[in-house]
Design a protein around this motif. Structure first.
Motif, PDB file in Angstrom:
ATOM      1  N   SER A  15       0.868  -1.394  -0.031  1.00 45.48           N
ATOM      2  CA  SER A  15      -0.056  -0.085  -0.088  1.00 45.48           C
ATOM      3  C   SER A  15       0.978   1.455  -0.041  1.00 45.48           C
ATOM      4  N   GLY A  16       0.621   2.244  -0.445  1.00 46.78           N
ATOM      5  CA  GLY A  16       1.330   3.530  -0.659  1.00 46.78           C
ATOM      6  C   GLY A  16       0.924   4.365  -1.788  1.00 46.78           C
ATOM      7  N   GLY A  17       1.189   5.302  -2.106  1.00 47.68           N
ATOM      8  CA  GLY A  17       0.769   6.326  -3.218  1.00 47.68           C
ATOM      9  C   GLY A  17       1.536   5.671  -4.502  1.00 47.68           C
ATOM     10  N   GLY A  18       0.740   5.961  -5.694  1.00 46.03           N
ATOM     11  CA  GLY A  18       1.427   5.430  -6.838  1.00 46.03           C
ATOM     12  C   GLY A  18       1.540   4.034  -7.151  1.00 46.03           C
ATOM     13  N   GLY A  19       1.639   3.089  -6.288  1.00 48.78           N
ATOM     14  CA  GLY A  19       1.757   1.550  -6.582  1.00 48.78           C
ATOM     15  C   GLY A  19       3.094   1.188  -6.687  1.00 48.78           C
ATOM     16  N   GLY A  20       3.345   0.053  -7.382  1.00 48.88           N
ATOM     17  CA  GLY A  20       4.577  -0.308  -7.366  1.00 48.88           C
ATOM     18  C   GLY A  20       4.569  -1.671  -7.857  1.00 48.88           C
ATOM     19  N   ALA A  70      -1.465   0.086  -5.931  1.00 49.39           N
ATOM     20  CA  ALA A  70      -1.257  -0.691  -4.501  1.00 49.39           C
ATOM     21  C   ALA A  70      -2.570  -1.445  -4.143  1.00 49.39           C
ATOM     22  N   GLY A  71      -2.261  -2.723  -3.531  1.00 49.12           N
ATOM     23  CA  GLY A  71      -3.284  -3.609  -3.180  1.00 49.12           C
ATOM     24  C   GLY A  71      -3.629  -4.577  -4.274  1.00 49.12           C
ATOM     25  N   ALA A  72      -2.882  -4.482  -5.280  1.00 49.23           N
ATOM     26  CA  ALA A  72      -2.930  -5.478  -6.660  1.00 49.23           C
ATOM     27  C   ALA A  72      -2.232  -6.813  -6.057  1.00 49.23           C
ATOM     28  N   SER A  73      -2.787  -7.876  -6.516  1.00 43.98           N
ATOM     29  CA  SER A  73      -2.295  -9.225  -6.050  1.00 43.98           C
ATOM     30  C   SER A  73      -2.070 -10.121  -7.228  1.00 43.98           C
ATOM     31  N   TYR A  74      -1.053 -10.812  -6.874  1.00 40.24           N
ATOM     32  CA  TYR A  74      -0.711 -11.816  -8.152  1.00 40.24           C
ATOM     33  C   TYR A  74      -0.458 -13.146  -7.636  1.00 40.24           C
TER      34      TYR A  74
END
Length: 123
Positions: A15-20, A70-74
Protein backbone atom coordinates in the motif's frame (compact mmCIF):
# COMPACT_ATOMS: atom_id res chain seq x y z
CA UNK A 1 -2.85 -26.15 -18.63
CA UNK A 2 -2.98 -24.12 -15.44
CA UNK A 3 -3.85 -26.02 -12.27
CA UNK A 4 -5.43 -23.44 -9.97
CA UNK A 5 -5.67 -26.00 -7.16
CA UNK A 6 -1.84 -25.99 -7.01
CA UNK A 7 -1.00 -22.44 -5.96
CA UNK A 8 2.77 -21.91 -5.78
CA UNK A 9 3.04 -18.37 -4.46
CA UNK A 10 1.33 -15.04 -4.01
CA UNK A 11 2.40 -11.40 -3.72
CA UNK A 12 0.66 -8.10 -3.18
CA UNK A 13 1.78 -4.63 -4.18
CA UNK A 14 2.43 -2.69 -0.96
CA UNK A 15 0.00 0.00 0.00
CA UNK A 16 1.09 3.54 -0.59
CA UNK A 17 0.84 6.26 -3.17
CA UNK A 18 1.39 5.47 -6.82
CA UNK A 19 1.60 1.69 -6.59
CA UNK A 20 4.65 -0.38 -7.37
CA UNK A 21 5.67 -3.99 -7.93
CA UNK A 22 5.71 -7.21 -5.94
CA UNK A 23 7.81 -10.35 -6.26
CA UNK A 24 7.08 -14.06 -5.98
CA UNK A 25 10.29 -15.89 -5.13
CA UNK A 26 10.29 -19.42 -3.76
CA UNK A 27 10.97 -23.07 -4.51
CA UNK A 28 8.18 -25.55 -5.09
CA UNK A 29 7.50 -29.23 -5.58
CA UNK A 30 4.44 -30.51 -7.45
CA UNK A 31 3.55 -34.16 -7.99
CA UNK A 32 1.20 -36.05 -10.27
CA UNK A 33 -2.32 -36.39 -8.95
CA UNK A 34 -4.61 -39.15 -10.25
CA UNK A 35 -8.19 -39.89 -9.19
CA UNK A 36 -9.06 -43.59 -9.22
CA UNK A 37 -12.31 -45.45 -8.78
CA UNK A 38 -13.84 -48.95 -8.54
CA UNK A 39 -10.79 -50.32 -6.74
CA UNK A 40 -8.38 -49.58 -9.59
CA UNK A 41 -4.86 -48.57 -8.63
CA UNK A 42 -3.48 -45.21 -9.70
CA UNK A 43 -0.87 -47.15 -11.75
CA UNK A 44 -3.63 -48.84 -13.75
CA UNK A 45 -5.44 -45.56 -14.34
CA UNK A 46 -2.19 -43.77 -15.26
CA UNK A 47 -1.40 -46.43 -17.86
CA UNK A 48 -4.91 -46.14 -19.27
CA UNK A 49 -4.80 -42.36 -19.68
CA UNK A 50 -1.17 -42.16 -20.75
CA UNK A 51 0.51 -40.19 -17.96
CA UNK A 52 3.29 -41.02 -15.52
CA UNK A 53 1.99 -42.17 -12.15
CA UNK A 54 4.83 -40.83 -10.03
CA UNK A 55 6.16 -37.69 -11.70
CA UNK A 56 7.44 -35.01 -9.32
CA UNK A 57 8.70 -31.62 -10.44
CA UNK A 58 10.90 -29.44 -8.24
CA UNK A 59 11.71 -25.95 -9.45
CA UNK A 60 11.69 -22.33 -8.35
CA UNK A 61 9.95 -19.07 -9.12
CA UNK A 62 11.60 -15.69 -9.44
CA UNK A 63 8.96 -13.34 -10.83
CA UNK A 64 8.34 -9.61 -10.47
CA UNK A 65 5.04 -8.00 -11.35
CA UNK A 66 4.60 -5.09 -13.68
CA UNK A 67 3.94 -1.74 -12.03
CA UNK A 68 0.46 -1.98 -10.56
CA UNK A 69 -1.78 -0.04 -8.18
CA UNK A 70 -1.32 -0.53 -4.44
CA UNK A 71 -3.19 -3.61 -3.22
CA UNK A 72 -3.03 -5.49 -6.52
CA UNK A 73 -2.19 -9.15 -5.96
CA UNK A 74 -0.73 -11.86 -8.17
CA UNK A 75 -0.75 -15.63 -7.78
CA UNK A 76 1.49 -18.27 -9.34
CA UNK A 77 0.07 -21.70 -10.22
CA UNK A 78 1.49 -24.98 -11.44
CA UNK A 79 1.11 -25.92 -15.10
CA UNK A 80 1.08 -29.28 -16.82
CA UNK A 81 -1.22 -31.76 -18.50
CA UNK A 82 -4.74 -32.20 -17.17
CA UNK A 83 -6.79 -35.21 -18.22
CA UNK A 84 -10.47 -35.78 -17.47
CA UNK A 85 -11.96 -39.26 -17.78
CA UNK A 86 -14.58 -41.67 -16.51
CA UNK A 87 -14.09 -45.29 -15.47
CA UNK A 88 -16.66 -47.91 -16.36
CA UNK A 89 -17.24 -51.20 -14.58
CA UNK A 90 -18.35 -54.04 -16.86
CA UNK A 91 -19.50 -57.60 -16.19
CA UNK A 92 -18.61 -60.37 -18.64
CA UNK A 93 -20.92 -63.37 -18.75
CA UNK A 94 -20.51 -66.53 -20.78
CA UNK A 95 -23.35 -68.91 -21.55
CA UNK A 96 -23.84 -71.50 -24.25
CA UNK A 97 -20.58 -70.56 -25.96
CA UNK A 98 -21.47 -66.87 -26.16
CA UNK A 99 -20.04 -63.92 -24.31
CA UNK A 100 -21.94 -60.82 -23.31
CA UNK A 101 -20.84 -57.65 -21.57
CA UNK A 102 -23.07 -55.60 -19.32
CA UNK A 103 -22.24 -52.10 -18.11
CA UNK A 104 -22.63 -52.09 -14.32
CA UNK A 105 -21.67 -48.51 -13.47
CA UNK A 106 -19.75 -45.42 -14.56
CA UNK A 107 -17.68 -43.19 -12.28
CA UNK A 108 -18.18 -39.47 -11.93
CA UNK A 109 -15.84 -37.36 -14.07
CA UNK A 110 -12.34 -37.89 -12.65
CA UNK A 111 -9.18 -35.85 -13.19
CA UNK A 112 -5.45 -36.34 -13.36
CA UNK A 113 -2.70 -33.72 -13.43
CA UNK A 114 0.89 -34.26 -14.55
CA UNK A 115 3.13 -31.22 -13.82
CA UNK A 116 5.88 -29.64 -15.90
CA UNK A 117 8.69 -27.45 -14.48
CA UNK A 118 6.98 -24.15 -15.16
CA UNK A 119 4.35 -21.83 -13.74
CA UNK A 120 1.84 -19.22 -14.79
CA UNK A 121 0.91 -16.01 -12.99
CA UNK A 122 -2.41 -14.20 -12.88
CA UNK A 123 -4.45 -11.90 -10.68
Amino acid sequence: MTNKSKQLGICQVASGGGGGTCTIANSYTVSTHIDASFGLSTATVAAGIGISEDKTVTSSIQWTSPVAPAGASYKAWAVGTRVTYQIQKWKLTKAHGRSAQTLLSTSRVLTAFSPVPSFTVGQ
